[in-house]
Motif scaffolding. Structure first.
Motif, PDB file in Angstrom:
ATOM      1  N   GLY A  62      66.877 -69.371 -30.642  1.00 23.92           N
ATOM      2  CA  GLY A  62      65.483 -70.089 -29.846  1.00 23.92           C
ATOM      3  C   GLY A  62      64.217 -69.114 -30.133  1.00 23.92           C
ATOM      4  O   GLY A  62      64.294 -67.949 -30.630  1.00 23.92           O
ATOM      5  N   ASP A  63      63.123 -69.694 -29.600  1.00 23.56           N
ATOM      6  CA  ASP A  63      61.637 -69.087 -29.996  1.00 23.56           C
ATOM      7  C   ASP A  63      61.302 -68.189 -28.800  1.00 23.56           C
ATOM      8  O   ASP A  63      61.552 -68.668 -27.657  1.00 23.56           O
ATOM      9  N   LEU A  64      60.508 -67.305 -29.052  1.00 24.58           N
ATOM     10  CA  LEU A  64      59.902 -66.504 -27.987  1.00 24.58           C
ATOM     11  C   LEU A  64      58.974 -67.261 -27.389  1.00 24.58           C
ATOM     12  O   LEU A  64      58.693 -67.180 -25.895  1.00 24.58           O
ATOM     13  N   LEU A  65      58.290 -68.487 -27.718  1.00 20.94           N
ATOM     14  CA  LEU A  65      57.398 -69.144 -26.742  1.00 20.94           C
ATOM     15  C   LEU A  65      58.138 -70.255 -26.066  1.00 20.94           C
ATOM     16  O   LEU A  65      57.560 -71.177 -25.316  1.00 20.94           O
ATOM     17  N   GLU A  66      59.390 -70.475 -26.218  1.00 19.31           N
ATOM     18  CA  GLU A  66      60.358 -71.769 -25.541  1.00 19.31           C
ATOM     19  C   GLU A  66      61.552 -70.888 -25.376  1.00 19.31           C
ATOM     20  O   GLU A  66      62.739 -71.285 -26.033  1.00 19.31           O
ATOM     21  N   LEU A  67      61.722 -69.750 -24.609  1.00 24.00           N
ATOM     22  CA  LEU A  67      63.125 -69.174 -24.400  1.00 24.00           C
ATOM     23  C   LEU A  67      64.245 -70.157 -24.164  1.00 24.00           C
ATOM     24  O   LEU A  67      63.966 -70.834 -23.082  1.00 24.00           O
ATOM     25  N   PRO A  68      65.507 -70.126 -24.601  1.00 18.68           N
ATOM     26  CA  PRO A  68      66.330 -70.787 -24.254  1.00 18.68           C
ATOM     27  C   PRO A  68      67.212 -70.145 -23.092  1.00 18.68           C
ATOM     28  O   PRO A  68      68.551 -69.644 -23.328  1.00 18.68           O
ATOM     29  N   ALA A  69      66.645 -70.201 -21.860  1.00 20.57           N
ATOM     30  CA  ALA A  69      67.086 -69.332 -20.601  1.00 20.57           C
ATOM     31  C   ALA A  69      66.748 -69.827 -19.548  1.00 20.57           C
ATOM     32  O   ALA A  69      65.298 -70.446 -19.615  1.00 20.57           O
TER      33      ALA A  69
END
Length: 217
Positions: A98-105
């Motif tokens: 995942g990306d820091l700008l759209e965290l998979p959490a």
């Protein structure tokens, strides 16, 4: 995320070096006593039973260190190659791509979060969004431990251990980062700087420990 072209080049670059990176840096914390002390302090202040997120985790050695001390850890990285390396080496850690700008959490999923040398791949205009995402995934009063290189330069790397890559490392101003964290709903509780260890790249490094406000809205 698709409009962030440099994220694609960063992802490909880390995929390219992932196996060698994982091998070379698997034990890097053995020779970083201050980093280990800060991670121990973070763990001590993390609410018992909650999960620690390692953002930009690479092959997962930081998350694995924390897991070895009894924490449940989730490692998140932009590079599927790094996530694959971590999964092979550290089955005790849960890995997600995942990306820091759209965290998979999920919202408030983590009791604390570590982000070592990961925001330096973002454009300056992306930092507020990244810090908002970190606040989102933290529980109220959860802690963020952040590190980065200090300065104003951008180091572009197109060759890494003999591999062709295309990645920028942005050096950052600790005061500016602290201000942006405060704007995202954090209170900065600790700020520390150190010089490089002998085996590290010759830079000054900053560490910030910041607590998420009880309400960021």
């Amino acid at each position: 995320m698709g409009d962030h072209a440099h994220h694609d080049s960063t992802r490909r670059s880390y995929d390219t070096v992932a196996p060698e990176y994982a091998t070379r840096l698997a034990a890097e914390l053995d020779d970083k006593p201050l980093d280990k002390a800060l991670l121990a302090a973070l763990l001590e202040q993390t609410e018992p039973g909650t999960t620690i997120g390692d953002l930009g985790c690479g092959p997962g050695h930081v998350a694995a260190l924390l897991a070895g001390k009894g924490a449940h850890t989730v490692g998140i990285d932009l590079s599927p190659g790094m996530v694959a390396e971590g999964g092979r080496r550290f089955p005790q850690v849960e890995f997600r791509e995942g990306d820091l700008l759209e965290l998979p959490a999920k919202d408030a999923e983590f009791g604390s979060v570590v982000a070592f040398y990961t925001i330096l791949h973002l454009d300056p205009g992306e930092l507020p969004r990244a810090f908002e995402e970190m606040a989102r995934v933290l529980r109220p009063s959860g802690l963020l431990l952040l590190s980065f290189h200090i300065g104003e330069e951008i180091r572009h790397v197109d060759e890494w251990w003999g591999h062709d890559v295309d990645v920028d490392f942005r050096f950052l101003d600790p005061t500016r980062i602290a201000e942006q964290l405060e704007a995202a709903g954090f209170t900065v509780e600790m700020r520390l700087e150190r010089t490089h260890y002998p085996h590290e790249v010759e830079t000054r490094r900053a560490y910030l420990l910041a607590r998420r406000a009880v309400s960021t809205g």
